[in-house]
Every structure is written in structure tokens, then in C-alpha cells.
Scaffold this active site. Structure first.
Site, PDB file in Angstrom:
ATOM      1  N   ASP A 146      -2.433   3.572  -3.865  1.00 53.98           N
ATOM      2  CA  ASP A 146      -2.900   3.595  -2.398  1.00 53.98           C
ATOM      3  C   ASP A 146      -2.307   2.399  -1.687  1.00 53.98           C
ATOM      4  O   ASP A 146      -2.163   1.314  -2.197  1.00 53.98           O
ATOM      5  CB  ASP A 146      -4.481   3.479  -2.397  1.00 53.98           C
ATOM      6  CG  ASP A 146      -5.085   4.550  -2.976  1.00 53.98           C
ATOM      7  OD1 ASP A 146      -4.505   5.642  -3.504  1.00 53.98           O
ATOM      8  OD2 ASP A 146      -6.359   4.353  -3.128  1.00 53.98           O
ATOM      9  N   ARG A 147      -2.119   2.887  -0.498  1.00 53.61           N
ATOM     10  CA  ARG A 147      -1.495   1.705   0.575  1.00 53.61           C
ATOM     11  C   ARG A 147      -2.257   0.315   0.353  1.00 53.61           C
ATOM     12  O   ARG A 147      -1.673  -0.637   0.390  1.00 53.61           O
ATOM     13  CB  ARG A 147      -1.701   2.045   1.776  1.00 53.61           C
ATOM     14  CG  ARG A 147      -1.097   1.355   2.922  1.00 53.61           C
ATOM     15  CD  ARG A 147      -1.094   2.134   4.457  1.00 53.61           C
ATOM     16  NE  ARG A 147      -0.421   1.190   5.601  1.00 53.61           N
ATOM     17  CZ  ARG A 147      -0.201   1.723   6.519  1.00 53.61           C
ATOM     18  NH1 ARG A 147      -0.569   2.766   6.785  1.00 53.61           N
ATOM     19  NH2 ARG A 147       0.300   0.668   7.448  1.00 53.61           N
TER      20      ARG A 147
END
Length: 320
Positions: A146-147
Site C-alpha cells: 500500500d502507498r
């Protein structure tokens, strides 16, 4: 593959290099002719405009080393030059490389950087690394983070390495362990969560994952590393790799990850922000796997960023 970027009005003759063998010609062309509709790729294949070693081939043809591929001129949508990645970000990523050899690059991905461009982002880690290593023409993400998650990210430098690592992943041959700071306490030190997760897309295009019997099987093993009063530092081992899996499973247990704006607890997030947490406290700490021909495991460990270590030290000090 020895080539330059495709130009709309020119015929290109490409020479297939080691690493691309076994790839279907249609998939190769879709990747090579970025921005060209798939329907056009299949049309030029059907018409025989794409030739391999001067002969017609079907879309299912698999490339072999040394093949000469003729790519006809195609009308491409006018595309802006790809965004150049800011040099400060390139420097950050260069400094974040934990390990590199002929087959593999391992990065301690900083929080806040997406792994690839898209959905409004001009670039991510993989585009930046391609700019950083222009001579490496086969760089591909092995998996995603995930970012807002930091930590170990595997990037293959050869298609052969990518295939092998994907085979390992499918057979649970890559042991991934994360650490997270959660709000709350469990009675036990070890828990296994086995609840199905379903991926939904909201109207704005945002992805949200929910516990749902119609979803895919999802298994996470949690263990407590350290109890810090009303918080816990926990380790999470992924046995499946679903989107947002650890975040949703932690929230399902009633102990959401701190700094999680999507699945977390806003009151707890506000409280911990005052202690100095400015991001999601989820970090891919270790990766372990063994190449099929090797006698011992490859183990990679990514250190927590200093701000997270400092936060833990402040919490420990409060307890004493």
C-alpha cells in the site's frame, strides 16, 4: 529487448533478448506499444502486419531468444513525455535500496510513495527505479505494498526471476512479516484471523475492503511483540496476499492499526498524532524465501524509519 520507444510512423525490428523467452507475442506488444488500444494490437496480428523471423504468427505465439520481431507503424495517441521523477525522490530511493544483485533489487520503500503510477499519480516506485536504472530494461514489481505502508519491496531485474518469484508466491514460498502498532489489547499473544475479504470500489474510484462471506479466503497470523499500555506492537504474517489484508483483519479484531484513515479509529488516531505519529504504522519488516536451486534462504530486513522508532521510545518512556 533492444529497442527504443515506438514511433508511430516507423517500422521497428526488435531482437528478442534472454529473459523475454516464453512471453506471448500479444502480451509483449501490448506492453511495448503502451497507449495503443488492445483491439488495434490484435488487428495488426490478425492482418499479419506483425512478423516474427519474416513469417506470420498467431497471437498465442511464444517468443524465443534471437527472434526478429517486425512491428508495423501504428497510429498512437499523442502522449506527453513521461513525467521526470524529482531528483530528490530518486536520491531517497537510491538510499533506500537494501540489496541488489543480477536478478533482484530489494527496497525499503518509504511511506507515502505508491509502488506504481496510475489513478491520478504520474509515477510510483517502479517508474522512478526505471529512471534510476535506465540500463535495466526488465525491472518489474514482484508484489505490491500500500502507498502508506513502508518496508521490504521486491523488484525483479530479469523476467526469469519474476517468474520464479511468482511461482514461490503462489506456493506460499515467500514468508512476509509486517509490524504494526495497534490500539487495544488481546488476551492471548498469538491469534490467527481467517475471514474472507471482498474488494469493493466506491463511486469515487476508492477501493475499500470488507469482511464478507462472498470474498476470498484471507489468513493472517498475528503475534504480540510488545505491550505498551493501551497499545500493542504486533507482528503480522501474511498467509494470503489480499488488498489491505492486515489493516482489515486488525480492525476486525477490534484493534485497528494506528494512523489508518480508512479502517482505523479516528479518536485513537488523533491521540497518537499528538505523540508524533504522522503516518500509517504498518511496516513490511522481513522477507524470506529460497531460490529453487539454492541451499539456504535469502532473508531481507528493513529497519523502521527513525520517526517510528522515536515514537515507540516515547511510549516506553511514558510507561516507566
Amino acid at each position: 529487448m533492444s529497442h527504443s520507444q515506438p514511433i508511430s510512423h516507423a517500422v521497428h525490428i526488435l531482437n528478442v533478448e534472454p529473459g523475454y523467452e516464453g512471453q506471448r507475442i500479444d502480451n509483449f506488444l501490448i506492453n511495448y506499444l503502451k497507449g495503443v488500444p488492445k483491439s488495434l494490437v490484435y488487428r495488426i496480428l490478425r492482418r499479419g502486419e506483425v512478423r516474427v523471423n519474416k513469417g506470420r504468427i498467431k497471437a498465442s505465439y511464444r517468443l524465443q531468444v534471437g527472434d526478429q520481431v517486425r512491428v508495423p507503424p501504428v497510429r498512437m495517441a499523442d502522449k506527453a513525455e513521461p513525467s521526470r521523477v524529482d531528483s530528490r525522490l530518486l536520491d531517497r530511493l537510491e538510499a533506500a535500496i537494501l540489496y541488489e544483485d543480477k536478478r533482484l533489487l530489494v527496497l525499503n520503500k518509504p511511506s507515502g510513495i505508491a509502488v506504481h503510477g496510475g489513478s491520478g499519480l504520474n509515477f510510483g516506485v517502479i517508474e522512478a527505479l526505471r529512471q534510476l536504472r535506465p540500463e535495466e530494461r526488465q525491472l518489474e514489481l514482484v508484489h505490491r505494498l500500500d502507498r502508506d505502508t513502508s518496508g521490504c519491496l521486491l523488484i525483479a531485474k530479469r523476467r526469469s526471476a519474476l517468474r520464479r518469484l511468482h511461482e514461490l508466491m503462489r506456493g506460499n514460498g515467500i514468508d512476509k512479516r509486517y509490524i504494526a502498532l495497534v490500539k487495544g489489547n488481546w488476551h492471548r499473544d498469538r491469534l490467527e484471523v481467517n475471514v474472507p475479504l471482498l474488494k469493493n470500489t466506491l463511486q469515487g474510484g476508492e477501493r475499500i475492503v470488507t469482511v464478507d462471506p462472498r470474498g476470498k479466503e484471507s489468513v493472517t497470523r498475528f503475534s504480540v511483540r510488545e505491550r505498551l499500555g493501551e497499545w500493542m506492537l504486533v507482528e503480522a504474517r501474511l498467509l494470503t496476499g489480499r488488498t489491505h489484508q492486515i489493516r482489515v483483519h486488525a480492525a476486525h479484531l477490534g484493534t485497528p492499526i494506528l494512523g489508518d484513515d480508512k479502517y482505523g479509529d479516528s479518536a485513537a488516531n488523533k491521540e497518537i498524532k499528538e505523540l508524533g505519529l504522522k503516518r500509517l504504522f504498518l511496516h513490511a519488516e522481513t522477507l524470506r524465501f529460497r531460490w529453487p536451486e539454492a541451499k539456504q534462504d535469502e532473508v531481507f530486513k528493513a529497519a523502521l524509519e527513525p520517526s517510528l522508532e522515536q515514537l515507540l521510545n516515547r511510549m516506553r518512556a511514558q510507561l516507566n
